[in-house]
Design an enzyme around this catalytic site. Structure first.
Site, PDB file in Angstrom:
ATOM      1  N   LYS A  46       0.797  -1.217   0.000  1.00  0.00           N
ATOM      2  CA  LYS A  46       0.000   0.000   0.000  1.00  0.00           C
ATOM      3  C   LYS A  46       0.836   1.278   0.000  1.00  0.00           C
ATOM      4  CE  LYS A  46      -3.630  -0.052  -0.363  1.00  0.00           C
ATOM      5  NZ  LYS A  46      -4.864  -0.357  -1.144  1.00  0.00           N
TER       6      LYS A  46
HETATM    7  N1  PMP Z   1      -3.106  -7.282   1.602  1.00  0.00           N
HETATM    8  C1  PMP Z   1      -3.039  -6.442   2.636  1.00  0.00           C
HETATM    9  C2  PMP Z   1      -2.341  -6.900   3.876  1.00  0.00           C
HETATM   10  C3  PMP Z   1      -3.615  -5.171   2.567  1.00  0.00           C
HETATM   11  O1  PMP Z   1      -3.559  -4.334   3.619  1.00  0.00           O
HETATM   12  C4  PMP Z   1      -4.290  -4.788   1.377  1.00  0.00           C
HETATM   13  C5  PMP Z   1      -4.922  -3.440   1.262  1.00  0.00           C
HETATM   14  N2  PMP Z   1      -6.051  -3.227   2.055  1.00  0.00           N
HETATM   15  C6  PMP Z   1      -4.353  -5.706   0.326  1.00  0.00           C
HETATM   16  C7  PMP Z   1      -3.733  -6.939   0.471  1.00  0.00           C
HETATM   17  C8  PMP Z   1      -5.121  -5.428  -0.917  1.00  0.00           C
HETATM   18  O2  PMP Z   1      -4.578  -4.469  -1.771  1.00  0.00           O
HETATM   19  P1  PMP Z   1      -5.516  -3.587  -2.682  1.00  0.00           P
HETATM   20  O3  PMP Z   1      -6.159  -2.554  -1.804  1.00  0.00           O
HETATM   21  O4  PMP Z   1      -4.609  -2.992  -3.699  1.00  0.00           O
HETATM   22  O5  PMP Z   1      -6.568  -4.477  -3.290  1.00  0.00           O
END
Ligand code: PMP
Length: 334
Positions: A46
């Site tokens: 992120k």
């Molecule tokens: N894995 C973790 C540990 C996250 O914190 C997030 C983001 N909320 C994601 C995956 C997913 O990423 P995205 O928001 O780009 O879908």
């Protein structure tokens, strides 16, 4: 500046290694490669979205480096960490609205780095008290910038501009499939667009935890939460499709139970020294399923979203695991 020196926090985001996952590769006869996003300076995938969103707000004139500015975001934690660290580096303030159910480690880390943290009850998106609505309201009331990661194109664009092209270059264009779970969908949508525009045959597979409705959305066009639930954080959407995912070129989906994901988390750590969180376990489990379906000789890339230390009190806590009916790794049983 010499080529091996980067400029500050922002310069250190991205260009993460692509790690060959030995056990998964040997078990399938494929190359299964994990993009080591836990190596970003804020510790997760992120950081890329946080930086992209803040830089877009600067381009729009909503923030000016060096001048006071406030960024408000609703987050499961990792985006809040990225936003707070970018804010610290550029002289802004962050206000982070987060469901109180998220891991103690992420909450402590956010406080440690100076976020103004507002914990709210974990409520469904349909409830106006949900953290996403609460953060939007707060930003509006304060006249602050709402990062709006679920529906802000700057999120997916950051991955289209960086994560996707890095994967393409690191595999010399040899990537055959990509698996990724979704919170906002920014990672999946951005990487999918970058890879498909270079090679339309690249197979894009959404990996979904139990209790999320995105698996059904990919399979049937209707969001419908699957049976069960998950202890993973930051991924899955029970009842809605975030704006980032609308129109994303997704070929298929896999629904992954926690036990299957945690088997990967524990094996990666104990057999390969790679320490990742639960969403990375979901991603690797999905990559293994896709590799088995495609057959030997293919290259499957996935995302190692963040590190295990962020979930020590849950994923590595025998009492917590037993309470959820999940297996406890042998070395924690003693
Ligand atoms: N894995 C973790 C540990 C996250 O914190 C997030 C983001 N909320 C994601 C995956 C997913 O990423 P995205 O928001 O780009 O879908």
């Amino acid at each position: 500046m010499p080529a091996h020196i980067v400029e500050g926090f922002a310069g250190a985001v991205g260009n993460t290694p692509l790690i060959r996952l030995r056990r998964a590769s040997e078990a399938t006869g494929c190359e299964i490669l994990g993009k080591a996003e836990f190596m970003n300076p804020g510790g997760s995938v992120k950081d890329r979205a946080a930086l992209g969103i803040i830089e877009a707000a600067e381009r729009d004139g909503r923030l000016t480096p060096g001048k006071p500015g406030v960024i408000v975001e609703g987050t499961a934690g990792n985006t809040g960490i990225g936003i707070t660290l970018v804010a610290n580096a550029r002289g802004y303030r962050s206000i982070i609205v987060m469901p109180e159910t998220q891991s103690r480690e992420k909450i402590d880390f956010l406080r440690m780095i100076g976020a103004d943290l507002r914990l709210v009850p974990a409520l469904p998106y349909s409830d106006q008290g949900n953290y996403v609505h609460a953060s939007r309201r707060l930003a509006g009331e304060m006249g602050a910038v709402h990062a709006n990661q679920f529906d802000n194109p700057a999120n997916g664009n950051a991955h289209e501009a960086t994560t996707g092209p890095e994967i393409w270059d690191q595999t010399n264009g040899g990537v055959d499939a990509f698996t990724c779970s979704c919170g906002t969908g920014g990672t999946l949508a951005g990487v999918a667009r970058a890879l498909k525009s270079r090679k339309s045959s690249v197979r894009i597979v959404l990996a979904d935890p139990l209790g999320s409705g995105l698996y059904a959305w990919v399979k049937t066009g209707q969001v419908k939460a699957s049976e069960g639930n998950s202890i993973t954080e930051g991924i899955g959407q029970a009842a809605r499709v975030p704006g980032n995912l609308e129109g994303a070129p997704i070929d298929d989906a896999e629904s992954i139970p926690d036990a299957e994901a945690l088997e990967q988390v524990y094996a990666l750590q104990s057999e390969e020294g790679i320490s990742v969180g639960g969403s990375a376990g979901i991603n690797v489990a999905a990559a293994i399923r896709v590799a088995r379906a495609m057959g030997p000789g293919h290259t499957i890339v996935t995302i190692l979203c963040d590190g295990a230390a962020r979930y020590q009190s849950k994923l590595f806590n025998p009492e917590f695991l037993r309470g959820k009916g999940l297996p406890v790794p042998a070395w924690l049983e003693a």
